[in-house]
Motif scaffolding. Sequence first.
Motif, mmCIF file in Angstrom:
data_model
loop_
_atom_site.group_PDB
_atom_site.id
_atom_site.type_symbol
_atom_site.label_atom_id
_atom_site.label_comp_id
_atom_site.label_asym_id
_atom_site.label_seq_id
_atom_site.Cartn_x
_atom_site.Cartn_y
_atom_site.Cartn_z
ATOM 1 N N GLY A 62 -4.657 0.109 8.441
ATOM 2 C CA GLY A 62 -3.161 0.464 7.858
ATOM 3 C C GLY A 62 -2.996 1.964 7.986
ATOM 4 O O GLY A 62 -3.925 2.870 8.131
ATOM 5 N N ALA A 63 -1.640 2.207 8.299
ATOM 6 C CA ALA A 63 -1.211 3.721 8.707
ATOM 7 C C ALA A 63 -1.434 4.887 7.594
ATOM 8 O O ALA A 63 -2.164 5.884 7.746
ATOM 9 N N GLY B 8 0.641 -0.283 5.227
ATOM 10 C CA GLY B 8 0.030 0.884 4.861
ATOM 11 C C GLY B 8 -1.685 0.791 4.754
ATOM 12 O O GLY B 8 -2.331 1.817 4.966
ATOM 13 N N GLY B 9 -2.219 -0.308 4.696
ATOM 14 C CA GLY B 9 -3.672 -0.363 4.350
ATOM 15 C C GLY B 9 -4.044 -1.209 5.192
ATOM 16 O O GLY B 9 -5.476 -1.190 5.418
ATOM 17 N N SER B 10 -3.477 -2.091 6.068
ATOM 18 C CA SER B 10 -4.238 -3.089 6.834
ATOM 19 C C SER B 10 -3.406 -3.519 8.227
ATOM 20 O O SER B 10 -2.076 -3.001 8.268
ATOM 21 N N LEU B 11 -3.968 -3.849 9.236
ATOM 22 C CA LEU B 11 -3.250 -4.302 10.587
ATOM 23 C C LEU B 11 -3.419 -5.920 10.437
ATOM 24 O O LEU B 11 -4.591 -6.417 10.474
ATOM 25 N N SER C 183 0.946 -1.318 0.049
ATOM 26 C CA SER C 183 -0.148 0.011 0.112
ATOM 27 C C SER C 183 0.803 1.187 0.187
ATOM 28 O O SER C 183 0.394 2.329 -0.555
ATOM 29 N N ASN C 184 2.234 0.977 0.540
ATOM 30 C CA ASN C 184 2.938 2.387 0.566
ATOM 31 C C ASN C 184 4.060 2.382 -0.465
ATOM 32 O O ASN C 184 4.353 3.386 -1.362
ATOM 33 N N ALA D 142 -1.125 7.917 12.824
ATOM 34 C CA ALA D 142 -2.114 6.911 12.681
ATOM 35 C C ALA D 142 -1.612 5.772 13.304
ATOM 36 O O ALA D 142 -2.157 4.824 13.753
ATOM 37 N N GLY D 143 -0.352 5.108 12.651
ATOM 38 C CA GLY D 143 0.411 4.027 13.123
ATOM 39 C C GLY D 143 0.687 3.888 14.687
ATOM 40 O O GLY D 143 0.417 2.836 15.221
#
Length: 308
Positions: free
Chosen positions: A160-161, A138-141, A10-11, A271-272
């Motif tokens: 994600g952050a 970036g998109g998910s935990l 995602s990043n 956010a992270g």
Amino acid sequence: MRLGVLDVGSNTVHLLVVDAHPGACPLPAHSHKAELRLAQLLDADGAIGDDGVHKLIDVVRDALQAAEDKGVEDLLPFATSAVREATNADDVLARVEAETGVRLQVLAGAEEARLTFLAVRRWFGWSAGKLLVLDIGGGSLEIAYGMDEEPDAAVSLPLGAGRLTAGWLPGDPPEPDAVRALRRHVRTEIARTVGEFSRFGAPDHVVATSKTFKQLARIAGAARSAEGLYAQRELKRESLEAWVPRLAGMTTQQRAELPGVSDGRAGQLLAGALVAEGAMDLFGVESLEICPWALREGVILRRLDHMG
């Protein structure tokens, strides 16, 4: 043999080249990455626009050239949440394959968690006992738990952050009300999964992977990356809780000046941190250890297992 794993995240799009054979520790030989931020290139309908697809194709071509230059024998290409959740994912995958010849395998969220868990288990070994593994992308935990190489429970949450920063924290620095709203959202999402894991009992060892956790540990005093893979790095919840309000009051530029924080990740560090703090609090984790291996290494290890 020389293996390459191409991670369309995602990043970033990251090519990791390793020298490996079954039964041996993969040895890093080369790393090639580009910050693409696919999660932030989605349009209002959740699709990756033409500009984003063209950029992705260019970056994949560059990675292919780097793999060829480094003598990669077998390339393992995959994509995670940004492509997985795009409403035009099939079209994106078809265009990438038509233009580059690369067929990206889209990993399900739970599979991401399982492969990351495999990498962590191999890194720490059986003596680590029951593992709880956290990974903020970036998109998910991703969260996984177990005492074997295959976790007993594995979930992926849309926390994600990069995703949360784009959707919840528009200001620089963000408004306090926005931070509080995101904090509530994060904790509500994580709390829904706690029961699924708590029935297995307390873990013996809690581990985190990903750039977000590494940077949070670094600003909280962990060893620099220059000290090598084998330096033990921890993140204590007490330290993280002290840093969250400080990060919330900083601009992106101010965060980028913190030790170990890159310009590209500074904007999404708050956010992270909220996700990391929420996960540690709700799972009752006082301290966790940072693992240098994560999803890419898990993909490589799975491939080597199949070869063996």
